[in-house]
Motif scaffolding. Structure first.
Motif, PDB file in Angstrom:
ATOM      1  N   THR A 137       0.836  -1.196   0.000  1.00  0.00           N
ATOM      2  CA  THR A 137       0.000   0.000   0.000  1.00  0.00           C
ATOM      3  C   THR A 137       0.870   1.245   0.000  1.00  0.00           C
ATOM      4  O   THR A 137       2.072   1.187   0.256  1.00  0.00           O
ATOM      5  N   ARG A 138       0.257   2.390  -0.273  1.00  0.00           N
ATOM      6  CA  ARG A 138       0.987   3.638  -0.418  1.00  0.00           C
ATOM      7  C   ARG A 138       0.769   4.596   0.754  1.00  0.00           C
ATOM      8  O   ARG A 138       1.402   5.649   0.810  1.00  0.00           O
ATOM      9  N   GLU A 139      -0.140   4.239   1.676  1.00  0.00           N
ATOM     10  CA  GLU A 139      -0.519   5.182   2.720  1.00  0.00           C
ATOM     11  C   GLU A 139       0.638   5.575   3.624  1.00  0.00           C
ATOM     12  O   GLU A 139       0.679   6.682   4.160  1.00  0.00           O
ATOM     13  N   VAL A 140       1.581   4.653   3.829  1.00  0.00           N
ATOM     14  CA  VAL A 140       2.686   4.935   4.741  1.00  0.00           C
ATOM     15  C   VAL A 140       3.636   5.973   4.159  1.00  0.00           C
ATOM     16  O   VAL A 140       4.251   6.746   4.886  1.00  0.00           O
ATOM     17  N   PRO A 143       0.388  10.576   1.585  1.00  0.00           N
ATOM     18  CA  PRO A 143      -0.988  10.765   2.073  1.00  0.00           C
ATOM     19  C   PRO A 143      -2.000  10.472   0.969  1.00  0.00           C
ATOM     20  O   PRO A 143      -1.789  10.835  -0.202  1.00  0.00           O
ATOM     21  N   ALA A 144      -3.099   9.805   1.328  1.00  0.00           N
ATOM     22  CA  ALA A 144      -4.097   9.406   0.331  1.00  0.00           C
ATOM     23  C   ALA A 144      -4.602  10.601  -0.473  1.00  0.00           C
ATOM     24  O   ALA A 144      -4.860  10.490  -1.678  1.00  0.00           O
ATOM     25  N   GLN A 147      -2.056  11.289  -3.387  1.00  0.00           N
ATOM     26  CA  GLN A 147      -1.457  10.207  -4.151  1.00  0.00           C
ATOM     27  C   GLN A 147      -1.532  10.425  -5.656  1.00  0.00           C
ATOM     28  O   GLN A 147      -0.613  10.054  -6.397  1.00  0.00           O
ATOM     29  N   LEU A 166       7.406  10.843   4.941  1.00  0.00           N
ATOM     30  CA  LEU A 166       6.125  11.087   4.300  1.00  0.00           C
ATOM     31  C   LEU A 166       6.287  12.092   3.167  1.00  0.00           C
ATOM     32  O   LEU A 166       6.925  13.142   3.339  1.00  0.00           O
TER      33      LEU A 166
END
Length: 211
Positions: A137-140, A143-144, A147, A166
């Motif tokens: 996933t990319r959330e880490v 930030p959504a 993206q 981040l």
């Protein structure tokens, strides 16, 4: 087949994936391709095979990307999750890994987290950096809400500015050696601005042609 559109790209990609060719040296700024057997030395018998090769691949993934999960490894490698579980089990039985909360790291590499600092860790990452593609996933990392600015579509991954792990901005390089434009997602603190300026200088210094 006419050599236009996406046909040449897909033919070259197929030939690369099937072990026929690979990238060669650039000529006048253009990519070239060479036969794999002509370009790489023969390796003889592989050092790792079967489950040993699977465990070694997982160990090397963790050496580069940990802390991570077996789902991260499965996504990165393209292997079935059942294979990833088997790799994790073999590494655990050999004592090569340790759990760090819900994540996994190589044994002996867990360190105490540093205390809070007023100086953020700011990095300018290139396009397609491993930090942005090595996990499920990319959330880490991004930030959504932002993206789409890092992954705008078409397989593109833009260069990013990372602060304390981040993504906070994307960046581009202009035609001049000192022309670097940073597009922040939101207003940034002065400490981060200073970190960005330092990273800009480092990138410019790296890209500046030597005499």
């Amino acid at each position: 087949m006419p050599p236009d559109g996406q046909a040449p790209f897909h033919l070259i990609r197929h030939a690369a994936l099937t072990g026929i060719l690979c990238h060669g040296p650039q000529r006048t700024g253009e990519a070239t391709y060479v036969l794999l057997n002509d370009w790489l030395p023969t390796t003889g018998r592989f050092r790792w095979e079967g489950d040993a090769a699977l465990a070694e691949l997982a160990r090397r993934y963790l050496a580069a990307y940990a802390p991570a999960t077996l789902e991260d490894f499965a996504t990165w490698s393209g292997l079935p999750v059942t294979w990833a579980r088997r790799a994790w089990k073999m590494l655990a039985e050999s004592g090569a890994i340790t759990e760090y909360g819900t994540l996994t790291m190589l044994a002996g590499r867990v360190k105490e987290l540093p205390g809070s600092s007023d100086t953020p860790d700011v990095r300018m990452l290139p396009a397609y950096d491993n930090y942005l593609i090595g996990y499920r996933t990319r959330e880490v990392s991004v930030p959504a809400l932002h993206q789409a600015r890092v992954w705008p579509g078409g397989g593109l991954i833009r260069p990013t500015v990372i602060a304390d792990g981040l993504a906070i901005a994307t960046w581009t390089r202009g035609s001049g050696s000192r022309s670097i434009q940073v597009d922040a997602f939101e207003p940034v603190r002065p400490q981060i601005e200073r970190g960005i300026d330092m990273e800009k200088e480092a990138v410019v210094g790296f890209l500046r042609p030597t005499s």
